[in-house]
Design an enzyme around this catalytic site. Structure first.
Site: not given
Ligand code: TRP
Ligand code: SF4
Length: 328
Positions: A114, A196, A199
């Site tokens: 991440k 993928k 948002k």
């Protein structure tokens, strides 16, 4: 018979889309029949990425709750709550943070991934390193046996198990249960552009989208990129649209499309029209429930307040047990 307990959470980082539904929510709904389910909104966790501008978290918390209820999460069967309304999560997180070695957290693959993936915000915070510690507190406070999560969360659950063993070992008492991950197999569903569904890519179909939005989005979907002209045969196996047919269209329609696509007997435009019909029919019950819920503006707050009250009683008892074992 005492049912085993399930616990899982979702971050309120935006309204839920079909990827979230097929990846998790659909599974949560069916687990309600067999387990004593606790589902919560992990709003403190979402601060790890939204800390610069947290004001949307409150709105998203409500929206996620509405998405859950519209999708069939039933407050009569499951306990629904909001993490930050139960300070016991923070207190246990602090206590656990005293016994968790930092290298365990630095080794966590999602931590490294991440940090590289998210560029829009500085992810070097202390809180983000401790993300799995807070997640462990979330789980063990409720004596959860199983934690339904996606495969990406497997390392976190492994870490939770290690933390439990360390705590119970240190204080020589089986205070916490070692949680077991319940990894769901999730169908591959990408966004309208083939990446993928997310948002941040602006390619998602939301549970809260109107019929018009959905029709428009399906029209814009990427199909088999090799199929440039109407006369070219296509391949459903590489088509970005076909997986949606697999989830929403009747089997005989799926077979027909598979056959006709490969011979160019059906064009992508017609295929999209069929899909739109199937998706709208499939989502109709969710849309109907959403309309009902929006007619009762206080309902969602009441459900969350009720669930939070019940959850907090459980959390408080576990925290007391932990402190007693520590003689603290
Ligand atoms: N980390 C989870 C996710 O991003 C959310 C989460 C927070 C969670 N606490 C949890 C999931 C406890 C399961 C159990 O999906
Ligand atoms: Fe995909 Fe349907 Fe077009 Fe075939 S006809 S490429 S399955 S959209």
């Amino acid at each position: 018979m005492i049912r085993k307990r399930i616990l899982s959470g979702m971050q309120p980082s935006g309204p839920l889309h079909l990827g979230n539904y097929f990846g998790a929510l659909r599974n949560w709904v069916s687990l309600q029949e067999e387990y004593d389910c606790f589902y919560f909104i992990a709003d403190w966790h979402s601060l790890t990425t939204l800390y610069e501008d947290p004001h949307m978290i409150k709105k998203y918390t409500r929206e996620v709750a509405i998405d859950w209820l519209s999708s069939g999460i039933d407050p009569e069967k499951s306990t629904l709550f909001v993490q930050s309304r139960i300070p016991e999560h923070a207190e246990l997180h602090l206590i656990l943070s005293m016994v968790v070695p930092v290298p365990w957290l630095e080794r966590n693959p999602t931590y490294k991934e991440k940090q590289q993936e998210i560029k829009s915000v500085d992810m070097s915070s202390y809180g983000f390193l401790g993300y799995p510690v807070l997640q462990t507190a979330d789980i063990v406070l409720y004596n959860a046996h199983y934690v339904p999560v996606g495969i990406d969360q497997a390392p976190h659950l492994e870490l939770s198990r290690e933390i439990v063993r360390r705590f119970n070992g240190l204080y020589k008492k089986k205070v916490f249960i070692e949680p077991v991950a319940k990894i769901s197999d999730t169908p591959k569903l990408n966004g309208t552009d083939g990446r993928k569904m997310s948002k941040s890519y602006n390619n998602a179909i939301y549970l809260s989208d109107s019929e018009k939005d959905i029709t428009k989005k399906i029209k814009s979907m990427l199909t088999d990129p090799q199929r440039a002209r109407r006369e070219d045969p296509g391949d459903p196996d590489v088509c970005n649209l076909y997986p949606f047919h697999k989830l929403y269209s009747p089997l005989d329609m799926q077979k027909e499309i598979d056959r006709d696509c490969r011979t160019a007997a059906i064009g992508c435009g017609d295929c999209k029209m069929k899909l739109t019909e199937s998706v709208l029919a499939g989502m109709a019950p969710q849309m109907e429930r959403r309309r009902e819920i929006s007619g009762k503006p206080k309902l969602v707050d009441e459900i969350l307040a009720e669930g939070t009250k019940k959850a907090q009683r459980v959390a408080r008892a576990t925290l007391e047990k932990a402190k007693a074992a520590m003689k603290f």
